[in-house]
Design a protein around this motif. Sequence first.
Motif, PDB file in Angstrom:
ATOM      1  N   VAL A  25     -19.994   1.064  43.450  1.00 20.11           N
ATOM      2  CA  VAL A  25     -19.838  -0.073  44.346  1.00 20.11           C
ATOM      3  C   VAL A  25     -19.705   0.455  45.765  1.00 20.11           C
ATOM      4  O   VAL A  25     -18.729   1.103  46.090  1.00 20.11           O
ATOM      5  CB  VAL A  25     -18.579  -0.890  44.005  1.00 20.11           C
ATOM      6  N   ALA A  26     -20.698   0.197  46.580  1.00 15.20           N
ATOM      7  CA  ALA A  26     -20.687   0.762  47.927  1.00 15.20           C
ATOM      8  C   ALA A  26     -20.150  -0.235  48.944  1.00 15.20           C
ATOM      9  O   ALA A  26     -20.795  -0.541  49.934  1.00 15.20           O
ATOM     10  CB  ALA A  26     -22.089   1.217  48.304  1.00 15.20           C
ATOM     11  N   PHE A  27     -18.972  -0.745  48.686  1.00 14.77           N
ATOM     12  CA  PHE A  27     -18.367  -1.660  49.647  1.00 14.77           C
ATOM     13  C   PHE A  27     -17.806  -0.860  50.819  1.00 14.77           C
ATOM     14  O   PHE A  27     -17.014   0.060  50.615  1.00 14.77           O
ATOM     15  CB  PHE A  27     -17.219  -2.432  49.008  1.00 14.77           C
ATOM     16  N   PRO A  28     -18.150  -1.236  52.043  1.00 19.18           N
ATOM     17  CA  PRO A  28     -17.584  -0.500  53.187  1.00 19.18           C
ATOM     18  C   PRO A  28     -16.059  -0.611  53.242  1.00 19.18           C
ATOM     19  O   PRO A  28     -15.386   0.354  53.596  1.00 19.18           O
ATOM     20  CB  PRO A  28     -18.229  -1.196  54.388  1.00 19.18           C
ATOM     21  N   TYR A  29     -15.542  -1.764  52.903  1.00 20.05           N
ATOM     22  CA  TYR A  29     -14.096  -1.968  52.852  1.00 20.05           C
ATOM     23  C   TYR A  29     -13.735  -2.537  51.487  1.00 20.05           C
ATOM     24  O   TYR A  29     -14.409  -3.435  50.990  1.00 20.05           O
ATOM     25  CB  TYR A  29     -13.615  -2.904  53.970  1.00 20.05           C
ATOM     26  N   VAL A  30     -12.687  -1.984  50.924  1.00 18.82           N
ATOM     27  CA  VAL A  30     -12.290  -2.335  49.567  1.00 18.82           C
ATOM     28  C   VAL A  30     -11.040  -3.203  49.611  1.00 18.82           C
ATOM     29  O   VAL A  30     -10.071  -2.883  50.307  1.00 18.82           O
ATOM     30  CB  VAL A  30     -12.021  -1.051  48.757  1.00 18.82           C
ATOM     31  N   LEU A  31     -11.081  -4.305  48.880  1.00 20.18           N
ATOM     32  CA  LEU A  31      -9.911  -5.181  48.746  1.00 20.18           C
ATOM     33  C   LEU A  31      -9.193  -4.822  47.445  1.00 20.18           C
ATOM     34  O   LEU A  31      -9.825  -4.776  46.386  1.00 20.18           O
ATOM     35  CB  LEU A  31     -10.355  -6.645  48.717  1.00 20.18           C
ATOM     36  N   ALA A  32      -7.912  -4.551  47.527  1.00 21.54           N
ATOM     37  CA  ALA A  32      -7.148  -4.135  46.347  1.00 21.54           C
ATOM     38  C   ALA A  32      -5.884  -4.962  46.209  1.00 21.54           C
ATOM     39  O   ALA A  32      -5.153  -5.163  47.181  1.00 21.54           O
ATOM     40  CB  ALA A  32      -6.776  -2.655  46.458  1.00 21.54           C
ATOM     41  N   ASN A  33      -5.608  -5.435  44.998  1.00 20.87           N
ATOM     42  CA  ASN A  33      -4.370  -6.192  44.795  1.00 20.87           C
ATOM     43  C   ASN A  33      -3.191  -5.239  44.705  1.00 20.87           C
ATOM     44  O   ASN A  33      -3.289  -4.166  44.114  1.00 20.87           O
ATOM     45  CB  ASN A  33      -4.445  -7.086  43.559  1.00 20.87           C
ATOM     46  N   THR A  34      -2.094  -5.658  45.285  1.00 19.46           N
ATOM     47  CA  THR A  34      -0.884  -4.838  45.251  1.00 19.46           C
ATOM     48  C   THR A  34       0.237  -5.564  44.518  1.00 19.46           C
ATOM     49  O   THR A  34       1.391  -5.149  44.583  1.00 19.46           O
ATOM     50  CB  THR A  34      -0.414  -4.492  46.682  1.00 19.46           C
ATOM     51  N   SER A  35      -0.112  -6.648  43.828  1.00 19.39           N
ATOM     52  CA  SER A  35       0.873  -7.373  43.026  1.00 19.39           C
ATOM     53  C   SER A  35       0.129  -8.057  41.885  1.00 19.39           C
ATOM     54  O   SER A  35      -1.107  -8.116  41.882  1.00 19.39           O
ATOM     55  CB  SER A  35       1.612  -8.415  43.861  1.00 19.39           C
ATOM     56  N   ASN A  36       0.889  -8.573  40.947  1.00 15.67           N
ATOM     57  CA  ASN A  36       0.268  -9.342  39.875  1.00 15.67           C
ATOM     58  C   ASN A  36      -0.249 -10.662  40.428  1.00 15.67           C
ATOM     59  O   ASN A  36       0.278 -11.175  41.417  1.00 15.67           O
ATOM     60  CB  ASN A  36       1.271  -9.607  38.752  1.00 15.67           C
ATOM     61  N   PRO A  37      -1.295 -11.214  39.793  1.00 10.42           N
ATOM     62  CA  PRO A  37      -1.840 -12.483  40.299  1.00 10.42           C
ATOM     63  C   PRO A  37      -0.832 -13.622  40.200  1.00 10.42           C
ATOM     64  O   PRO A  37      -0.017 -13.669  39.284  1.00 10.42           O
ATOM     65  CB  PRO A  37      -3.046 -12.734  39.395  1.00 10.42           C
ATOM     66  N   LEU A  38      -0.903 -14.531  41.151  1.00 13.02           N
ATOM     67  CA  LEU A  38      -0.067 -15.738  41.103  1.00 13.02           C
ATOM     68  C   LEU A  38      -0.555 -16.636  39.965  1.00 13.02           C
ATOM     69  O   LEU A  38       0.238 -17.192  39.213  1.00 13.02           O
ATOM     70  CB  LEU A  38      -0.165 -16.471  42.446  1.00 13.02           C
ATOM     71  N   VAL A  39      -1.864 -16.792  39.866  1.00 13.31           N
ATOM     72  CA  VAL A  39      -2.496 -17.436  38.711  1.00 13.31           C
ATOM     73  C   VAL A  39      -3.512 -16.433  38.175  1.00 13.31           C
ATOM     74  O   VAL A  39      -4.445 -16.054  38.888  1.00 13.31           O
ATOM     75  CB  VAL A  39      -3.189 -18.761  39.106  1.00 13.31           C
ATOM     76  N   PRO A  40      -3.317 -15.966  36.927  1.00 14.55           N
ATOM     77  CA  PRO A  40      -4.170 -14.887  36.441  1.00 14.55           C
ATOM     78  C   PRO A  40      -5.633 -15.288  36.338  1.00 14.55           C
ATOM     79  O   PRO A  40      -5.960 -16.457  36.125  1.00 14.55           O
ATOM     80  CB  PRO A  40      -3.593 -14.559  35.056  1.00 14.55           C
ATOM     81  N   TYR A  41      -6.490 -14.303  36.480  1.00 17.07           N
ATOM     82  CA  TYR A  41      -7.937 -14.500  36.373  1.00 17.07           C
ATOM     83  C   TYR A  41      -8.299 -15.051  34.997  1.00 17.07           C
ATOM     84  O   TYR A  41      -7.894 -14.497  33.979  1.00 17.07           O
ATOM     85  CB  TYR A  41      -8.634 -13.167  36.589  1.00 17.07           C
ATOM     86  N   ALA A  42      -9.057 -16.131  34.986  1.00 13.18           N
ATOM     87  CA  ALA A  42      -9.620 -16.665  33.754  1.00 13.18           C
ATOM     88  C   ALA A  42     -11.136 -16.568  33.864  1.00 13.18           C
ATOM     89  O   ALA A  42     -11.717 -17.127  34.785  1.00 13.18           O
ATOM     90  CB  ALA A  42      -9.206 -18.120  33.553  1.00 13.18           C
ATOM     91  N   PRO A  43     -11.775 -15.840  32.959  1.00 10.74           N
ATOM     92  CA  PRO A  43     -13.232 -15.722  33.043  1.00 10.74           C
ATOM     93  C   PRO A  43     -13.900 -17.080  32.849  1.00 10.74           C
ATOM     94  O   PRO A  43     -13.307 -17.996  32.282  1.00 10.74           O
ATOM     95  CB  PRO A  43     -13.583 -14.788  31.879  1.00 10.74           C
ATOM     96  N   PRO A  44     -15.156 -17.224  33.310  1.00  9.52           N
ATOM     97  CA  PRO A  44     -15.886 -18.468  33.109  1.00  9.52           C
ATOM     98  C   PRO A  44     -15.933 -18.846  31.636  1.00  9.52           C
ATOM     99  O   PRO A  44     -16.178 -18.002  30.785  1.00  9.52           O
ATOM    100  CB  PRO A  44     -17.293 -18.132  33.618  1.00  9.52           C
ATOM    101  N   GLN A  45     -15.673 -20.119  31.355  1.00 10.28           N
ATOM    102  CA  GLN A  45     -15.761 -20.635  29.987  1.00 10.28           C
ATOM    103  C   GLN A  45     -16.467 -21.977  29.998  1.00 10.28           C
ATOM    104  O   GLN A  45     -15.939 -22.968  29.495  1.00 10.28           O
ATOM    105  CB  GLN A  45     -14.359 -20.780  29.376  1.00 10.28           C
ATOM    106  N   PRO A  46     -17.672 -22.052  30.565  1.00 13.35           N
ATOM    107  CA  PRO A  46     -18.365 -23.347  30.563  1.00 13.35           C
ATOM    108  C   PRO A  46     -18.613 -23.793  29.131  1.00 13.35           C
ATOM    109  O   PRO A  46     -18.931 -22.959  28.276  1.00 13.35           O
ATOM    110  CB  PRO A  46     -19.678 -23.036  31.288  1.00 13.35           C
ATOM    111  N   PRO A  47     -18.449 -25.092  28.835  1.00 12.26           N
ATOM    112  CA  PRO A  47     -18.647 -25.528  27.458  1.00 12.26           C
ATOM    113  C   PRO A  47     -20.101 -25.411  27.023  1.00 12.26           C
ATOM    114  O   PRO A  47     -21.015 -25.412  27.853  1.00 12.26           O
ATOM    115  CB  PRO A  47     -18.183 -26.988  27.476  1.00 12.26           C
ATOM    116  N   ALA A  48     -20.277 -25.320  25.718  1.00  7.59           N
ATOM    117  CA  ALA A  48     -21.622 -25.254  25.154  1.00  7.59           C
ATOM    118  C   ALA A  48     -22.415 -26.482  25.595  1.00  7.59           C
ATOM    119  O   ALA A  48     -21.890 -27.591  25.629  1.00  7.59           O
ATOM    120  CB  ALA A  48     -21.547 -25.190  23.638  1.00  7.59           C
TER     121      ALA A  48
END
Length: 262
Positions: free
Chosen positions: A123-146
């Motif tokens: 990943v050649a991002f010039p600037y990297v964003l990094a979390n320094t704490s646990n998420p306030l609302v955790p990541y939920a992957p996409p779950q579009p219905p069938a």
Amino acid sequence: MRPSTLSLRAATAALILASAANGQEIPPDFTISSDTQLLAAYGTPPDVTVVEPGVLLDFAIPRPTPPALGLAAIPSGTTGPYMVVMTDPDAPSPQNRSSSEILHWIQLDISLTANASPSESGVAFPYVLANTSNPLVPYAPPQPPAGSDPHRYIFFLWEQPEGFALPEGYTQFNATNRRLFNVSGFAAAAGLPEPLAANYFLCERPDNMTATATSSGVVGATSAAASATTSAPAQFTGGAVALSVGGASILGAVGALIAGLL
Ligand SMILES: *[C@@H]1O[C@H](CO)[C@@H](O)[C@H](O)[C@H]1NC(C)=O
Ligand SMILES: *[C@@H]1O[C@H](CO)[C@@H](O)[C@H](O)[C@H]1NC(C)=O
Ligand SMILES: *[C@@H]1O[C@H](CO)[C@@H](O)[C@H](O)[C@H]1NC(C)=O
Ligand SMILES: *[C@@H]1O[C@H](CO)[C@@H](O)[C@H](O)[C@H]1NC(C)=O
Ligand SMILES: *[C@@H]1O[C@H](CO)[C@@H](O)[C@H](O)[C@H]1NC(C)=O
């Protein structure tokens, strides 16, 4: 300068081209937008998928953990930390948005550092964003219905106001309560300015995959979101393998899909 229209469709030419290429109608339903692309990539090197605005991602790619994030430049006038919100305005489908938006992720306390060795990473991002704490609302992957057309999954980046907490009217949102979010209303209630950057991808459920609904509004999201820390769903392996770019631990990791189970 403010974008000439207040829709995500107008955010960048790339967004328009990408959505046109995918044949997707992007309803002008956002009162916030950004001209700046939030760089995002799923996976671990060498299997990295960069999120080009509007790209239709294979269902397996954006799971189980959030993408690595970055920026091309330090947003002027900001020092950080930053915060990210991910939302799905197309639930249960783009034609019937009665559950929308579904809140997929709120991550506070994100630092921005120059990428010391972009050539060595996937990943050649010039600037990297990094979390320094646990998420306030955790990541939920996409779950579009069938059966649903692809949903949009949209990321917004802001500089985090000092002492930030969920604003009035939004304190009920958490890992298990994600339905009927409103990112425009959230931004207004929190007194947030225009986002510093944004990006989005599309995702749909393959025809041969079924899903079980949960009360969270994100089909199967509770177990999927928990996979990074606790019980991984049976169909995924891999888990939270931290990407390292320039020595900085960044947001992002992905599991390998065992196709046979799905
Ligand atoms: C929209 O989706 C909701 C939730 O699935 C459903 O209850 C409702 O009947 C749908 N409305 C239409 C017009 O299809
Ligand atoms: C960053 O967030 C992930 C979950 O997405 C969490 O597992 C990790 O501990 C967080 N990093 C820090 C430094 O808190
Ligand atoms: C989420 O908030 C609801 C109330 O809005 C509460 O009943 C539930 O226990 C909370 N869940 C978590 C995981 O905090
Ligand atoms: C979401 O919030 C915006 C800004 O406050 C508001 O204009 C809009 O009506 C809200 N949408 C819904 C569905 O409540
Ligand atoms: C579902 O379809 C995908 C690609 O179309 C295929 O790779 C996968 O094996 C199929 N899974 C099942 C359970 O049939």
